[in-house]
Design a protein around this motif. Structure first.
Motif, PDB file in Angstrom:
ATOM      1  N   LEU A   1       0.841  -1.160  -0.098  1.00  0.00           N
ATOM      2  CA  LEU A   1      -0.033  -0.106   0.170  1.00  0.00           C
ATOM      3  C   LEU A   1       0.701   1.228  -0.034  1.00  0.00           C
ATOM      4  CD1 LEU A   1      -3.063   0.796   0.112  1.00  0.00           C
ATOM      5  CD2 LEU A   1      -2.822   1.006   2.940  1.00  0.00           C
ATOM      6  N   MET A   2       1.840   1.113   0.729  1.00  0.00           N
ATOM      7  CA  MET A   2       2.912   2.610   0.787  1.00  0.00           C
ATOM      8  C   MET A   2       3.731   2.723  -0.350  1.00  0.00           C
ATOM      9  SD  MET A   2       2.370   4.369   3.627  1.00  0.00           S
ATOM     10  CE  MET A   2       0.611   3.875   3.195  1.00  0.00           C
ATOM     11  N   VAL A   3       4.023   1.464  -1.162  1.00  0.00           N
ATOM     12  CA  VAL A   3       4.499   1.799  -2.277  1.00  0.00           C
ATOM     13  C   VAL A   3       3.614   2.354  -3.292  1.00  0.00           C
ATOM     14  CG1 VAL A   3       5.475   0.442  -4.367  1.00  0.00           C
ATOM     15  CG2 VAL A   3       6.212  -0.180  -2.108  1.00  0.00           C
ATOM     16  N   GLY A   4       2.424   2.049  -3.311  1.00  0.00           N
ATOM     17  CA  GLY A   4       1.572   2.681  -4.380  1.00  0.00           C
ATOM     18  C   GLY A   4       1.462   4.128  -3.883  1.00  0.00           C
ATOM     19  N   ALA A   5       1.342   4.238  -2.497  1.00  0.00           N
ATOM     20  CA  ALA A   5       1.043   5.737  -2.137  1.00  0.00           C
ATOM     21  C   ALA A   5       2.267   6.333  -2.506  1.00  0.00           C
ATOM     22  CB  ALA A   5       0.928   5.859  -0.683  1.00  0.00           C
ATOM     23  N   MET A   6       3.506   5.909  -2.473  1.00  0.00           N
ATOM     24  CA  MET A   6       4.726   6.861  -2.627  1.00  0.00           C
ATOM     25  C   MET A   6       4.799   7.071  -4.190  1.00  0.00           C
ATOM     26  SD  MET A   6       7.432   4.535  -0.331  1.00  0.00           S
ATOM     27  CE  MET A   6       8.761   5.477  -0.831  1.00  0.00           C
ATOM     28  N   ILE A   7       4.332   6.294  -4.959  1.00  0.00           N
ATOM     29  CA  ILE A   7       4.141   6.332  -6.588  1.00  0.00           C
ATOM     30  C   ILE A   7       3.297   7.333  -6.697  1.00  0.00           C
ATOM     31  CG2 ILE A   7       3.494   5.188  -8.654  1.00  0.00           C
ATOM     32  CD1 ILE A   7       4.811   2.877  -7.492  1.00  0.00           C
ATOM     33  N   THR A   8       2.226   7.515  -6.275  1.00  0.00           N
ATOM     34  CA  THR A   8       1.032   8.515  -6.599  1.00  0.00           C
ATOM     35  C   THR A   8       1.460   9.703  -5.887  1.00  0.00           C
ATOM     36  OG1 THR A   8      -0.736   6.842  -6.060  1.00  0.00           O
ATOM     37  CG2 THR A   8      -1.332   9.137  -5.875  1.00  0.00           C
ATOM     38  N   HIS A   9       1.837  10.017  -4.726  1.00  0.00           N
ATOM     39  CA  HIS A   9       2.440  11.278  -4.221  1.00  0.00           C
ATOM     40  C   HIS A   9       3.691  11.604  -5.065  1.00  0.00           C
ATOM     41  CE1 HIS A   9      -0.635  11.656  -1.287  1.00  0.00           C
ATOM     42  NE2 HIS A   9      -0.048  10.572  -0.631  1.00  0.00           N
ATOM     43  N   GLY A  10       4.313  10.778  -5.524  1.00  0.00           N
ATOM     44  CA  GLY A  10       5.833  11.220  -6.389  1.00  0.00           C
ATOM     45  C   GLY A  10       5.273  11.718  -7.559  1.00  0.00           C
ATOM     46  N   ARG A  11       4.265  11.342  -8.333  1.00  0.00           N
ATOM     47  CA  ARG A  11       3.590  11.611  -9.583  1.00  0.00           C
ATOM     48  C   ARG A  11       3.212  13.319  -9.537  1.00  0.00           C
ATOM     49  NH1 ARG A  11       0.835   6.235 -12.197  1.00  0.00           N
ATOM     50  NH2 ARG A  11       2.673   5.400 -12.705  1.00  0.00           N
ATOM     51  N   LEU A  12       2.832  13.532  -8.217  1.00  0.00           N
ATOM     52  CA  LEU A  12       2.197  14.768  -7.968  1.00  0.00           C
ATOM     53  C   LEU A  12       3.258  15.779  -7.729  1.00  0.00           C
ATOM     54  CD1 LEU A  12      -1.267  13.753  -6.372  1.00  0.00           C
ATOM     55  CD2 LEU A  12      -1.036  14.714  -8.792  1.00  0.00           C
ATOM     56  N   GLY A  13       4.442  15.250  -7.251  1.00  0.00           N
ATOM     57  CA  GLY A  13       5.408  16.048  -6.818  1.00  0.00           C
ATOM     58  C   GLY A  13       5.472  16.481  -5.451  1.00  0.00           C
ATOM     59  N   GLN A  14       4.906  15.491  -4.611  1.00  0.00           N
ATOM     60  CA  GLN A  14       4.773  15.671  -3.173  1.00  0.00           C
ATOM     61  C   GLN A  14       5.561  15.167  -2.518  1.00  0.00           C
ATOM     62  OE1 GLN A  14       0.550  14.293  -2.950  1.00  0.00           O
ATOM     63  NE2 GLN A  14      -0.300  16.496  -3.383  1.00  0.00           N
ATOM     64  N   SER A  15       6.874  15.594  -2.485  1.00  0.00           N
ATOM     65  CA  SER A  15       8.077  14.731  -1.906  1.00  0.00           C
ATOM     66  C   SER A  15       7.848  14.474  -0.358  1.00  0.00           C
ATOM     67  CB  SER A  15       9.431  15.735  -2.255  1.00  0.00           C
ATOM     68  OG  SER A  15       9.424  17.015  -1.730  1.00  0.00           O
ATOM     69  N   LYS A  16       7.360  15.683   0.404  1.00  0.00           N
ATOM     70  CA  LYS A  16       7.134  15.461   1.604  1.00  0.00           C
ATOM     71  C   LYS A  16       6.426  14.286   2.011  1.00  0.00           C
ATOM     72  CE  LYS A  16       8.067  20.190   2.972  1.00  0.00           C
ATOM     73  NZ  LYS A  16       7.467  21.556   3.704  1.00  0.00           N
ATOM     74  N   LEU A  17       5.182  14.217   1.278  1.00  0.00           N
ATOM     75  CA  LEU A  17       4.357  12.950   1.541  1.00  0.00           C
ATOM     76  C   LEU A  17       4.990  11.643   1.195  1.00  0.00           C
ATOM     77  CD1 LEU A  17       1.119  14.583   0.667  1.00  0.00           C
ATOM     78  CD2 LEU A  17       1.656  14.153   2.790  1.00  0.00           C
ATOM     79  N   VAL A  18       5.816  11.726   0.145  1.00  0.00           N
ATOM     80  CA  VAL A  18       6.604  10.591  -0.080  1.00  0.00           C
ATOM     81  C   VAL A  18       7.532  10.091   0.866  1.00  0.00           C
ATOM     82  CG1 VAL A  18       8.414   9.470  -2.011  1.00  0.00           C
ATOM     83  CG2 VAL A  18       6.657  11.004  -2.806  1.00  0.00           C
ATOM     84  N   LEU A  19       8.279  11.078   1.460  1.00  0.00           N
ATOM     85  CA  LEU A  19       9.009  11.113   2.644  1.00  0.00           C
ATOM     86  C   LEU A  19       8.185  10.267   3.930  1.00  0.00           C
ATOM     87  CD1 LEU A  19      11.949  11.032   3.832  1.00  0.00           C
ATOM     88  CD2 LEU A  19      11.349  13.314   4.580  1.00  0.00           C
ATOM     89  N   LEU A  20       7.054  10.929   4.105  1.00  0.00           N
ATOM     90  CA  LEU A  20       6.233  10.433   5.340  1.00  0.00           C
ATOM     91  C   LEU A  20       5.922   9.057   4.798  1.00  0.00           C
ATOM     92  CD1 LEU A  20       4.780  10.842   7.963  1.00  0.00           C
ATOM     93  CD2 LEU A  20       3.129  11.860   6.456  1.00  0.00           C
ATOM     94  N   ASN A  21       5.570   8.492   3.737  1.00  0.00           N
ATOM     95  CA  ASN A  21       5.035   7.206   3.375  1.00  0.00           C
ATOM     96  C   ASN A  21       6.156   6.197   3.453  1.00  0.00           C
ATOM     97  OD1 ASN A  21       2.934   8.478   0.589  1.00  0.00           O
ATOM     98  ND2 ASN A  21       2.374   7.770   2.736  1.00  0.00           N
ATOM     99  N   THR A  22       7.657   6.628   3.058  1.00  0.00           N
ATOM    100  CA  THR A  22       8.802   5.892   3.295  1.00  0.00           C
ATOM    101  C   THR A  22       8.933   5.702   4.829  1.00  0.00           C
ATOM    102  OG1 THR A  22       9.534   7.167   1.530  1.00  0.00           O
ATOM    103  CG2 THR A  22      11.173   5.915   3.003  1.00  0.00           C
ATOM    104  N   VAL A  23       8.518   6.333   5.649  1.00  0.00           N
ATOM    105  CA  VAL A  23       8.711   6.118   7.072  1.00  0.00           C
ATOM    106  C   VAL A  23       7.692   5.000   7.600  1.00  0.00           C
ATOM    107  CG1 VAL A  23       8.186   6.979   9.519  1.00  0.00           C
ATOM    108  CG2 VAL A  23       9.692   8.522   7.725  1.00  0.00           C
TER     109      VAL A  23
END
Length: 127
Positions: free
Chosen positions: A85-107
């Motif tokens: 689920l987090m890999v999907g969230a990271m891809i989704t937020h990454g495509r939208l340029g939301q690097s802070k959310l990608v970092l949070l999903n990484t945590v």
């Protein structure tokens, strides 16, 4: 280490519970208007609600099986599902340029990896 795994599972379950409640109870338009909710513009209401239900199930699956000692193997299985689920969230937020959310999903992903590793491995409930 067992206590640390319990704390990690509790933290991740709290995140899953909050996300699940928001996705299942808050209308799509209101989610889309919030920072981090931009991804909902291109998602159907059914998809958003399904993700919410999955997150609610994750909150339950990270804690309840071990507490009740009924199929405690579901704790690391749930953690492994959360990783996907987090890999999907990271891809989704990454495509939208939301690097802070990608970092949070990484945590969150790292917490799930830790739980899955610990509960499948040296600190499984069966040992």
């Amino acid at each position: 280490m067992n206590l640390t795994l319990w704390i990690a599972a509790g933290l991740l379950a709290s995140v899953a519970l909050a996300g699940g409640i928001s996705k299942t109870l808050i209308p799509k338009a209101r989610l889309a208007a919030q920072h981090g909710g931009e991804w909902t513009h291109n998602a159907s209401t059914g998809f958003i609600k399904t993700l919410g239900v999955l997150e609610l199930l994750a909150a339950i699956g990270l804690i309840l099986p071990a507490v009740l000692d009924i199929a405690p193997v579901m704790v690391p299985v749930t953690a492994a599902c959360w990783i996907a689920l987090m890999v999907g969230a990271m891809i989704t937020h990454g495509r939208l340029g939301q690097s802070k959310l990608v970092l949070l999903n990484t945590v969150y992903l790292a917490l799930a990896v830790f739980i899955a590793w610990g509960r499948f491995g040296p600190w499984s409930f069966g040992s």
